[in-house]
Design a protein around this motif. Structure first.
Motif, PDB file in Angstrom:
ATOM      1  N   GLU A 242       0.821  -1.222   0.000  1.00  0.00           N
ATOM      2  CA  GLU A 242       0.000   0.000   0.000  1.00  0.00           C
ATOM      3  C   GLU A 242       0.851   1.267   0.000  1.00  0.00           C
ATOM      4  OE1 GLU A 242      -3.810  -0.455   2.583  1.00  0.00           O
ATOM      5  OE2 GLU A 242      -2.286  -1.722   3.522  1.00  0.00           O
ATOM      6  N   GLY A 243       2.172   1.108   0.068  1.00  0.00           N
ATOM      7  CA  GLY A 243       3.048   2.266   0.091  1.00  0.00           C
ATOM      8  C   GLY A 243       3.131   2.951   1.441  1.00  0.00           C
ATOM      9  N   LYS A 244       2.733   2.251   2.510  1.00  0.00           N
ATOM     10  CA  LYS A 244       2.698   2.874   3.843  1.00  0.00           C
ATOM     11  C   LYS A 244       3.983   2.654   4.637  1.00  0.00           C
ATOM     12  CE  LYS A 244      -2.344   2.649   4.239  1.00  0.00           C
ATOM     13  NZ  LYS A 244      -3.506   2.073   4.970  1.00  0.00           N
TER      14      LYS A 244
ATOM     15  N   PHE B 218      -2.663  -2.397  -9.734  1.00  0.00           N
ATOM     16  CA  PHE B 218      -2.966  -2.121  -8.327  1.00  0.00           C
ATOM     17  C   PHE B 218      -2.414  -0.758  -7.926  1.00  0.00           C
ATOM     18  CE2 PHE B 218      -1.497  -2.036  -3.945  1.00  0.00           C
ATOM     19  CZ  PHE B 218      -2.625  -2.421  -3.235  1.00  0.00           C
ATOM     20  N   LYS B 219      -1.175  -0.499  -8.294  1.00  0.00           N
ATOM     21  CA  LYS B 219      -0.543   0.759  -7.902  1.00  0.00           C
ATOM     22  C   LYS B 219      -1.228   1.960  -8.539  1.00  0.00           C
ATOM     23  CE  LYS B 219       3.913  -1.553  -7.242  1.00  0.00           C
ATOM     24  NZ  LYS B 219       5.258  -1.790  -7.797  1.00  0.00           N
ATOM     25  N   ARG B 220      -1.831   1.749  -9.714  1.00  0.00           N
ATOM     26  CA  ARG B 220      -2.554   2.843 -10.379  1.00  0.00           C
ATOM     27  C   ARG B 220      -3.966   3.009  -9.830  1.00  0.00           C
ATOM     28  NH1 ARG B 220      -0.133   0.373 -15.035  1.00  0.00           N
ATOM     29  NH2 ARG B 220      -2.138  -0.642 -15.512  1.00  0.00           N
ATOM     30  N   GLY B 221      -4.364   2.157  -8.903  1.00  0.00           N
ATOM     31  CA  GLY B 221      -5.685   2.269  -8.312  1.00  0.00           C
ATOM     32  C   GLY B 221      -6.811   1.756  -9.192  1.00  0.00           C
ATOM     33  N   GLU B 222      -6.492   0.893 -10.158  1.00  0.00           N
ATOM     34  CA  GLU B 222      -7.501   0.419 -11.111  1.00  0.00           C
ATOM     35  C   GLU B 222      -8.264  -0.812 -10.632  1.00  0.00           C
ATOM     36  OE1 GLU B 222      -4.724   1.853 -14.920  1.00  0.00           O
ATOM     37  OE2 GLU B 222      -5.292  -0.267 -14.689  1.00  0.00           O
ATOM     38  N   LEU B 223      -7.912  -1.327  -9.453  1.00  0.00           N
ATOM     39  CA  LEU B 223      -8.509  -2.584  -8.999  1.00  0.00           C
ATOM     40  C   LEU B 223      -9.362  -2.406  -7.743  1.00  0.00           C
ATOM     41  CD1 LEU B 223      -5.437  -4.945  -9.562  1.00  0.00           C
ATOM     42  CD2 LEU B 223      -7.351  -4.497 -11.110  1.00  0.00           C
TER      43      LEU B 223
ATOM     44  N   PRO C  37       0.001 -10.162  -1.523  1.00  0.00           N
ATOM     45  CA  PRO C  37      -0.203  -8.919  -0.758  1.00  0.00           C
ATOM     46  C   PRO C  37      -1.160  -7.942  -1.438  1.00  0.00           C
ATOM     47  CG  PRO C  37       2.117  -9.511  -0.804  1.00  0.00           C
ATOM     48  CD  PRO C  37       1.435 -10.422  -1.774  1.00  0.00           C
ATOM     49  N   TYR C  38      -1.088  -7.813  -2.765  1.00  0.00           N
ATOM     50  CA  TYR C  38      -1.970  -6.874  -3.462  1.00  0.00           C
ATOM     51  C   TYR C  38      -3.428  -7.312  -3.351  1.00  0.00           C
ATOM     52  CZ  TYR C  38       2.514  -5.586  -5.522  1.00  0.00           C
ATOM     53  OH  TYR C  38       3.827  -5.209  -5.691  1.00  0.00           O
ATOM     54  N   LEU C  39      -3.669  -8.585  -3.619  1.00  0.00           N
ATOM     55  CA  LEU C  39      -5.048  -9.075  -3.541  1.00  0.00           C
ATOM     56  C   LEU C  39      -5.531  -9.078  -2.096  1.00  0.00           C
ATOM     57  CD1 LEU C  39      -4.760 -12.027  -6.095  1.00  0.00           C
ATOM     58  CD2 LEU C  39      -5.834  -9.795  -6.467  1.00  0.00           C
ATOM     59  N   GLY C  40      -4.620  -9.342  -1.159  1.00  0.00           N
ATOM     60  CA  GLY C  40      -4.988  -9.323   0.255  1.00  0.00           C
ATOM     61  C   GLY C  40      -5.413  -7.941   0.720  1.00  0.00           C
ATOM     62  N   VAL C  41      -4.741  -6.914   0.241  1.00  0.00           N
ATOM     63  CA  VAL C  41      -5.117  -5.533   0.587  1.00  0.00           C
ATOM     64  C   VAL C  41      -6.535  -5.240   0.109  1.00  0.00           C
ATOM     65  CG1 VAL C  41      -4.663  -3.112   0.036  1.00  0.00           C
ATOM     66  CG2 VAL C  41      -2.772  -4.621   0.677  1.00  0.00           C
ATOM     67  N   LEU C  42      -6.829  -5.615  -1.122  1.00  0.00           N
ATOM     68  CA  LEU C  42      -8.153  -5.343  -1.688  1.00  0.00           C
ATOM     69  C   LEU C  42      -9.232  -6.146  -0.960  1.00  0.00           C
ATOM     70  CD1 LEU C  42      -7.033  -5.404  -5.420  1.00  0.00           C
ATOM     71  CD2 LEU C  42      -7.741  -3.380  -4.125  1.00  0.00           C
TER      72      LEU C  42
END
Length: 609
Positions: free
Chosen positions: A199-201, A461-466, A492-497
């Motif tokens: 998430e870039g945090k 994901f990083k572009r916020g398209e998902l 991690p990406y799918l887990g965040v969403l």
């Protein structure tokens, strides 16, 4: 025996009748009484012991002492295999102590999926299994040995050693593990830092520090991925000494188990009265025991391919339907990360293999009437090893779990069913690991977003398209396409969403690692896209129903339209060059499908030659 386990076993025996008989005939033809080096010419034999010490040279000349071949995956970059550096000397000394000889027969490559996750090198990973099998065969091809010790731990290494050793199944073979590293950063905290980084945090420095605290010393990674699944399965198959799987490296007990494995190998050669070749240990019942243990512990999904290929090398033909039917009656008895927060050391402390095997035996879910490297019957594996002074002894394992949040009796399981499901539908066949997926997330019906490269999903994901409900279809990842890399980088990406409340899932003809977790993932989809499989017919925006409860994997597209669609084709040349990938073109071309073990050897579903 439980009637379902009994029925599946009988079906496998019948299905495998011709191929198993062919394998047994080949092994009995290779089998001979006395040292195998006895068939070598004087020139052959002189080459075989030229570098030996005087005592070993004389022993090998006399033909009255066993020669044990050592095959090792040692390298000092990988934590799981680094402890193996000292094993050959321990083995050689133990062999001398019982009047035998041990020679280092050969090394096999060992690559780490943890190092190569998301990198081009991962596209060599699956095929390294078959390379290891061939390297094992090269090591044993000199015909100098009366038994073999296979030293290996991780992902493709143990299956490769197993397949290669089975081609020399006329020899006794014992597998010698290195053990897991001590526990480090809790897995829950590691996963939290990974998602924060996605998430870039948090920055790379914080992420690297968390990873370094998790993977921090010699030994196997402590989560329950393919490496630790390997150890559990090999022990249940009777190819380890009882209780050998999860003793930490560089400890007196670990070293004594390594020495005892050597002594036992010497005892069970054709020179003694307890001859126990590998072909007698690995049988249809042995393989069924391995599948049951995998399901009862929520083990690695990679073994829906590896076990198929391993079994086929012994002439045993198992299918995903066998996995699925057994999963419906095998209870889930463990919660080890990613299925829970505990690691493999916690499992060991709670009662470990001795408790697990006793529970499964007493429930009629494991076959006791099997041959092991320590004799007849799996019940011996309900004991665990201890040091009494400097003497190795075995005692009965605990009868009650020491931690019911990690390891439970069959009468009180975490789930009445195993952790694996077969999926079927117009997209093809695949598997899903549900032991870590919450009930609310086991059914997802959503439009697809299609990717042909895992890095493209990360960028989206990083572009916020998902930020929505969707099913990610990552295709052209199969063995014939690009070698079937693991896609654990996507978790991690799918887990965040998912944590944000979106309904998300993954459908792929690639793999997820043994650590695949909370996001529903239909993996190993077969036929793969590169073969024109139905997954290649999907179009952006199609709605998929993934139902892990009913085993459905269906594109909700009109039947007539679906039939008329053509499979898309993709230029994969960028994945066939660089990082050694150009050397594996023939392996991609000849790889079998996921359900056939994704092997280049062609053993699965045909008579073993």
């Amino acid at each position: 025996m439980h009637p379902v386990v009994d029925n599946v076993t009988r079906r496998v025996i019948e299905r495998s009748r011709r191929s198993r008989q062919a394998y047994l005939q080949a092994m009995k033809h290779a089998e001979q009484k006395g040292p195998h080096r006895g068939v070598l010419s004087c020139g052959n034999l002189a080459h075989g012991f030229a570098a030996c010490s005087g005592g070993d040279k004389q022993a090998l000349k006399m033909m009255n002492q066993a020669n044990i071949g050592i095959i090792s995956s040692y390298n000092d970059m990988l934590s799981a295999h680094q402890p193996l550096e000292v094993f050959p000397e321990l083995i050689k000394q133990a062999a001398h102590d019982v009047g035998s000889v041990a020679q280092f027969a050969g090394g096999v490559p060992a690559m780490c999926d943890g190092v190569t996750q998301g990198q081009p090198g991962m596209e060599l990973s699956l095929f390294s299994r078959d390379v290891i099998a061939m390297a094992t065969a090269v090591a044993l091809s000199h015909n100098m040995f009366d038994a073999a010790l296979c030293l290996g731990v991780c992902d493709k290494i143990v299956p490769g050693l197993f397949i290669g050793a089975l081609r020399f199944g006329h020899l006794p073979v014992i597998f010698v593990p290195a053990g897991p590293m001590p526990s480090g950063l809790p897995n829950k905290e590691k996963a939290r830092i990974r998602q924060l980084f996605a998430e870039g945090k948090v920055g790379r420095e914080e992420l690297l520090e968390a990873e370094s605290q998790s993977y921090h010393g010699p030994g196997t990674c402590t989560f329950y991925g393919t490496a630790n699944s390997n150890q559990l399965l090999v022990e249940v198959m009777g190819l380890h000494l009882p209780g050998a799987s999860f003793i930490n490296p560089n400890t007196p007990l670990r070293d004594e188990l390594t020495k005892e494995a050597t002594r036992q190998a010497a005892r069970i050669t054709a020179l003694g009265s307890d001859f126990t070749p590998m072909y007698q240990v690995v049988s249809e019942k042995t393989i069924i025991n391995a599948v049951v243990a995998l399901l009862a512990t929520g083990g690695s999904t990679n073994h829906t391919m590896h076990l198929v290929a391993m079994a086929a090398a012994a002439g045993v033909n198992i299918t995903w339907d066998d996995f699925s039917e057994l999963s419906s009656v095998v209870p889930l008895l463990t919660k080890i990360y990613p299925n829970g927060q505990a690691d493999i050391n916690h499992f060991q402390a709670a009662g470990g293999m001795a408790f697990l095997i006793r529970e499964l035996l007493d429930s009629g879910l494991l076959h006791d009437d099997v041959t092991t490297v320590v004799g007849k019957g799996l019940r011996q594996y309900t004991q665990e090893p201890f040091l009494d002074g400097d003497k190795l002894v075995w005692r009965d394992g605990v009868e009650e779990t020491h931690d019911a949040e990690v390891l439970r009796p069959a009468a009180n399981p975490f789930s009445p069913e195993g952790g694996l499901k077969l999926l079927n539908g117009n997209i093809g066949r695949g598997v899903i690991k549900v032991s870590a997926v919450a009930k609310d997330n086991q059914i997802v019906e959503a439009p697809v977003v299609i990717f042909h490269d895992q890095n493209d999903l990360a960028e989206a994901f990083k572009r916020g398209e998902l930020e929505r409900d969707f099913i990610a279809v990552v295709r052209f990842q199969g063995p014939q396409a690009i070698g079937m890399p693991e896609l654990h980088k996507l978790t991690p990406y799918l887990g965040v969403l998912q944590d944000k409340g979106f309904k998300v899932a993954l459908v792929t003809d690639g793999r997820m690692s043994g650590a695949s977790g909370k996001v529903p993932a239909a993996i190993h989809v077969y036929p793969e896209a590169a073969q024109g499989g139905p997954i290649a017919k999907l179009r952006e925006g199609d709605v998929i129903r993934l139902n892990a409860e009913t085993g459905e994997l269906t594109a909700l597209v009109d039947d007539q339209e679906w039939l008329q669609r053509t499979a898309v084709e993709v230029d994969l040349s960028n994945s066939h060059q660089g990082m050694g990938r150009e050397l594996f073109g023939q392996m991609r071309a000849f790889a079998g499908g996921a359900e056939q073990g994704a092997s280049v050897f062609g053993f699965a579903n045909e008579e073993v030659k």
